[in-house]
Design a protein around this motif. Structure first.
Motif, PDB file in Angstrom:
ATOM      1  N   ALA A  61       3.089   2.347  11.156  1.00 50.17           N
ATOM      2  CA  ALA A  61       3.240   1.304  10.143  1.00 50.17           C
ATOM      3  C   ALA A  61       3.863   1.868   8.868  1.00 50.17           C
ATOM      4  O   ALA A  61       4.713   1.233   8.230  1.00 50.17           O
ATOM      5  CB  ALA A  61       1.883   0.681   9.846  1.00 50.17           C
ATOM      6  N   LEU A  62       3.453   3.092   8.505  1.00 47.59           N
ATOM      7  CA  LEU A  62       4.014   3.732   7.301  1.00 47.59           C
ATOM      8  C   LEU A  62       5.514   3.975   7.484  1.00 47.59           C
ATOM      9  O   LEU A  62       6.304   3.776   6.555  1.00 47.59           O
ATOM     10  CB  LEU A  62       3.283   5.044   7.021  1.00 47.59           C
ATOM     11  N   VAL A  63       5.889   4.386   8.681  1.00 48.90           N
ATOM     12  CA  VAL A  63       7.308   4.650   8.945  1.00 48.90           C
ATOM     13  C   VAL A  63       8.107   3.334   8.886  1.00 48.90           C
ATOM     14  O   VAL A  63       9.176   3.275   8.271  1.00 48.90           O
ATOM     15  CB  VAL A  63       7.495   5.356  10.305  1.00 48.90           C
ATOM     16  N   ILE A  64       7.555   2.275   9.486  1.00 48.26           N
ATOM     17  CA  ILE A  64       8.242   0.974   9.428  1.00 48.26           C
ATOM     18  C   ILE A  64       8.410   0.539   7.975  1.00 48.26           C
ATOM     19  O   ILE A  64       9.481   0.077   7.560  1.00 48.26           O
ATOM     20  CB  ILE A  64       7.449  -0.093  10.227  1.00 48.26           C
ATOM     21  N   ALA A  65       7.339   0.717   7.180  1.00 53.06           N
ATOM     22  CA  ALA A  65       7.402   0.331   5.767  1.00 53.06           C
ATOM     23  C   ALA A  65       8.524   1.094   5.051  1.00 53.06           C
ATOM     24  O   ALA A  65       9.275   0.513   4.254  1.00 53.06           O
ATOM     25  CB  ALA A  65       6.055   0.603   5.093  1.00 53.06           C
ATOM     26  N   LEU A  66       8.643   2.390   5.365  1.00 49.01           N
ATOM     27  CA  LEU A  66       9.690   3.195   4.710  1.00 49.01           C
ATOM     28  C   LEU A  66      11.080   2.737   5.155  1.00 49.01           C
ATOM     29  O   LEU A  66      11.987   2.593   4.326  1.00 49.01           O
ATOM     30  CB  LEU A  66       9.485   4.675   5.042  1.00 49.01           C
ATOM     31  N   VAL A  67      11.212   2.489   6.454  1.00 54.31           N
ATOM     32  CA  VAL A  67      12.513   2.056   6.974  1.00 54.31           C
ATOM     33  C   VAL A  67      12.916   0.723   6.330  1.00 54.31           C
ATOM     34  O   VAL A  67      14.056   0.541   5.898  1.00 54.31           O
ATOM     35  CB  VAL A  67      12.475   1.935   8.515  1.00 54.31           C
ATOM     36  N   LYS A  68      11.978  -0.197   6.220  1.00 55.53           N
ATOM     37  CA  LYS A  68      12.270  -1.488   5.601  1.00 55.53           C
ATOM     38  C   LYS A  68      12.710  -1.312   4.144  1.00 55.53           C
ATOM     39  O   LYS A  68      13.613  -1.972   3.662  1.00 55.53           O
ATOM     40  CB  LYS A  68      11.036  -2.405   5.662  1.00 55.53           C
ATOM     41  N   ARG A  69      12.034  -0.382   3.457  1.00 56.15           N
ATOM     42  CA  ARG A  69      12.379  -0.130   2.063  1.00 56.15           C
ATOM     43  C   ARG A  69      13.795   0.447   1.946  1.00 56.15           C
ATOM     44  O   ARG A  69      14.557   0.091   1.046  1.00 56.15           O
ATOM     45  CB  ARG A  69      11.370   0.851   1.460  1.00 56.15           C
ATOM     46  N   ASP A  77      16.622  -2.424   3.242  1.00 56.39           N
ATOM     47  CA  ASP A  77      16.799  -3.642   2.459  1.00 56.39           C
ATOM     48  C   ASP A  77      17.411  -3.274   1.098  1.00 56.39           C
ATOM     49  O   ASP A  77      16.801  -2.558   0.304  1.00 56.39           O
ATOM     50  CB  ASP A  77      15.424  -4.309   2.276  1.00 56.39           C
ATOM     51  N   PRO A  78      18.658  -3.743   0.837  1.00 57.94           N
ATOM     52  CA  PRO A  78      19.351  -3.304  -0.390  1.00 57.94           C
ATOM     53  C   PRO A  78      18.587  -3.637  -1.670  1.00 57.94           C
ATOM     54  O   PRO A  78      18.574  -2.826  -2.601  1.00 57.94           O
ATOM     55  CB  PRO A  78      20.686  -4.055  -0.346  1.00 57.94           C
ATOM     56  N   VAL A  79      17.937  -4.783  -1.682  1.00 61.28           N
ATOM     57  CA  VAL A  79      17.213  -5.168  -2.908  1.00 61.28           C
ATOM     58  C   VAL A  79      16.040  -4.224  -3.142  1.00 61.28           C
ATOM     59  O   VAL A  79      15.840  -3.690  -4.237  1.00 61.28           O
ATOM     60  CB  VAL A  79      16.716  -6.628  -2.823  1.00 61.28           C
ATOM     61  N   ARG A  80      15.279  -4.001  -2.055  1.00 65.72           N
ATOM     62  CA  ARG A  80      14.116  -3.135  -2.197  1.00 65.72           C
ATOM     63  C   ARG A  80      14.532  -1.714  -2.562  1.00 65.72           C
ATOM     64  O   ARG A  80      13.862  -1.028  -3.322  1.00 65.72           O
ATOM     65  CB  ARG A  80      13.306  -3.117  -0.902  1.00 65.72           C
TER      66      ARG A  80
END
Lengths: 152, 217, 355
Positions: free
Chosen positions: B123-131, B134-137
């Motif tokens: 879950a931590l890795v997914i959170a990092l990848v999403k961050r 995502d250009p805004v994040r």
């Protein structure tokens, strides 16, 4: 921390502590290894030895192994630096060798795969020694003088 | 002194010192500031209800945003529950707290903890990848965000490695795990990890202020 | 002198001891050292060709527990064969000679076997105040170890004290005690830590030195890998219960008797390297964990100073909890100071118009 913090519960009726139970996986692995060695020796390979003392086998495992291998035709005892007990299992060429320190304490326990276990063979140096000492039997004829006691 | 002795002794004492100091410093520092008086006429008598409402309201995505935010919420919950279970329900951890507090509580089986750890790291890795994707994040992320992720993930990885004994020496692995936790504790009060304390305060404040003005949280 | 010229095989045959005894002895040693059993005949062969080894045993700041453990452990058949292989030329607890005669024997042995004798040392060596805290025959241990080490082929440091300083070096280490390898750096040194060390290690090390002509392979702390390669925890018969998360809650409770893990009772097995779990003690009778007590880590450096033996490994080592109160107080003070600064800043922003 004081003595009072050490959780002690004394139960004098408690029996001896049981050893860990069966480790069937370990025994199975060992049997596989023995099978490989038997094949090698059957095809003319050198003697193989499996030391049991280094394997994490519980008493229950050893009992199981002894049951599976059984006892064969030969049973021998060697008295050299304490007793040693050797027997052939129901599989000829697979020997169970127990080296004892004295009557009770086992120092090493091995499975040997070969025509005869090495502890049974006389060493060449010891045979040379015999060859040297043996002539004394007939070099001193008085040894063969008829005993003074009368035969019944 | 071995690395493990250092980790169990001085390093732990220092880390906990900084952790306690930092948290008290931040809490007192903010609470002792001058709070701006709201001069408006209260639109409803009991604004605190709005504060409580705010706490609950933000625990789950607001309906119109649900499609967009649901995944983030779920990932967030997985990470936080993972932290909760692994930190407080793994036997060796309980023994650490028991040594401090003088009492313990039931543990979860080691296998369950291992599974939770792996899921949490995922879950931590997914959170990092999403961050990162995502250009805004990515635009609004700074060092604090990434370092917070790093110090949170590191103890999970080192802990899992120690429990699985993949290190060359167990004692070195344990020492590295402990040190990674002390790093987390030291950084905790001074970065975004402080949200563990602030999230309740900010949600309540927002809720109660909105409620006072007749709005909703 | 003449006896030393005979090989061990010849010498033992004169005593009526056959080669079978060598074979059996080597089988026992190989078993304890995890040497492949197939190497036993070759090992017995080269041991029979070796000559009696001169051993000089130096006792320093020690409790005699090591020599007690070693001598008590040898049963009068197999393991005592070791004493046929060595010539113990100096050991001040065991030898008949005393005083000047004893010291003369030491120097005679050194002279006769210069460059070839083995030194076994037990006890730590004090360094503080020029080492005056432990002396023998008017010489400090420091002078003594330097003197005997010079002509030694190798040194075996027996026990945690000789290896790492042990109890002598425990806080506050009043005598400045250290282990042998802190002083002697130009000789092969082998550490056999333990309080006391395992007798089988001693037999194994000496036998492999005689049979293979060198000290066995060691780890970074100079310990023979054959005995110190794994942790107690790795070889523990209670290990499966650790993996399952089943822990004894108190000594001799039901779990403890079922063989559950002693981690919670402070077992130091996971960070202790020794062979107790497989070799066991008292001719294989039992070992601490089997009799229900956690490992105290007696073969690790500074084991005295690692907090309580009964504290779980995952618990921290607290100096005192005062630090936390001080931290909290400092936090309040710093927070208040920060607030004062913030308030000033707030006032400035509000244009001096206090709200």
């Amino acid at each position: 921390m004081s003595l009072g913090d050490i959780p002690i519960k004394v139960d004098f009726d408690a029996g001896p502590q049981p050893d860990a139970g069966l480790n069937t996986a370990m025994v199975m692995a060992l049997l596989q290894e023995i099978a490989t060695h038997l094949n090698d020796v059957a095809n003319g390979g050198e003697r193989q030895v499996v030391e049991l003392g280094n394997l994490p086998l519980s008493d229950a495992d050893i009992v199981l192994l002894e049951q599976k291998l059984g006892r064969g035709e030969v049973h021998a005892t060697v008295s050299a630096a304490g007793p040693s007990e050797i027997y052939e299992t129901t599989f000829p060429g697979l020997w169970w060798v127990k080296y004892f320190n004295d009557a009770e304490s086992l120092v090493s326990q091995q499975l040997e795969i070969g025509p005869a276990p090495m502890i049974l063979e006389a060493h060449r140096v010891d045979i040379e020694d015999s060859a040297q000492r043996f002539p004394a039997l007939f070099d001193s004829p008085e040894l063969f003088a008829s005993p003074e006691t009368e035969s019944p | 002194m071995t690395l493990l002795d250092f980790a169990r002794g001085p390093a732990m004492q220092f880390a906990i010192f900084i952790f306690v100091f930092g948290i008290v410093f931040r809490l007192v520092g903010v609470w002792a500031m001058r709070h701006k008086r709201d001069l408006s006429e209260p639109r409803q008598p009991s604004a605190w209800k709005g504060g409580i409402h705010g706490l609950i309201q933000h625990a789950w995505p607001y309906k119109p945003f649900r499609d967009k935010l649901m995944t983030d919420y779920v990932i967030g919950y997985v990470i936080h529950l993972g932290l909760l279970f692994v930190i407080f329900f793994y036997k060796p951890h309980i023994l650490f707290f028991q040594d401090i507090f003088g009492f313990g509580w039931p543990a979860l089986p080691n296998g369950v903890i291992t599974a939770i750890s792996i899921i949490t790291i995922g879950a931590l890795v997914i959170a990092l990848v999403k961050r990162l994707t995502d250009p805004v994040r990515r635009l609004i992320s700074n060092f604090d965000d990434y370092f917070t992720w790093f110090v949170t993930t590191l103890p999970f990885v080192t802990g899992l490695a120690t429990a699985g004994n993949v290190w060359w020496h167990y004692e070195t692995g344990l020492a590295i795990h402990l040190l990674s936790v002390w790093l987390l504790l030291i950084y905790f009060p001074f970065g975004k990890l402080m949200h563990a304390f602030w999230f309740g305060v900010s949600r309540y404040t927002t809720g109660s202020r909105f409620a006072r003005r007749g709005g909703m949280a | 002198m003449k006896e030393q010229e005979l090989t061990l095989g010849e010498e033992l045959r004169r005593q009526g001891i056959s080669r079978r005894s060598f074979l059996k002895f080597c089988a026992a040693v190989a078993s304890s050292m995890a040497i492949p059993a197939s190497m036993v005949p070759a090992m017995a062969e080269s041991l029979a060709k070796a000559r009696r080894q001169s051993v000089i045993w130096m006792s320093y700041q020690e409790c005699t527990g090591c020599i007690e453990s070693l001598t008590r452990s040898y049963t009068p058949t197999l393991e005592s064969m070791l004493f046929n292989f060595i010539s113990l030329d100096y050991q001040h607890a065991l030898q008949a000679a005393a005083g000047r005669q004893a010291e003369d024997a030491l120097h005679q042995a050194m002279e006769d076997n210069w460059g070839e004798y083995l030194v076994i040392a037990d006890g730590s060596i004090p360094l503080k105040d020029d080492g005056v805290y432990s002396t023998v025959d008017g010489h400090t241990n420091l002078e003594s170890i330097k003197e005997v080490a010079e002509g030694a082929a190798a040194i075996i440091a027996i026990g945690t004290c000789a290896a790492y300083g042990g109890v002598g070096a425990a806080k506050p280490n009043p005598t400045g005690a250290v282990g042998v390898d802190q002083i002697i750096t130009d000789k092969p040194i082998l550490n056999v830590p333990g309080c006391p060390p395992m007798p089988e290690v001693m037999t194994g090390v000496l036998t492999s030195y005689l049979a293979f002509g060198r000290l066995p392979d060691v780890d970074s702390k100079k310990r023979p890998l054959a005995f110190f390669g794994d942790t107690i925890h790795d070889r523990c018969y209670r290990r499966p219960y650790y993996d399952l998360g089943l822990y004894a809650k108190s000594f001799d409770d039901e779990g403890a008797r079922k063989g559950w893990c002693l981690y919670e009772l402070g077992c130091k097995g996971p960070i202790t390297y020794n062979a107790c779990a497989t070799t066991k003690w008292n001719q294989g009778t039992s070992w601490p964990v089997q009799s229900g007590h956690g490992c105290i880590g007696c073969s690790e450096p500074n084991f005295w100073d690692k907090d309580s033996f009964y504290k779980p490994l995952s618990a921290g080592q607290w100096g005192s909890a005062e630090g936390i109160a001080i931290a909290a107080a400092a936090g309040v003070a710093a927070g208040a100071a920060a607030a004062v600064v913030s308030r000033k800043h707030q006032d400035n922003l509000a244009g001096g118009n206090k709200s």
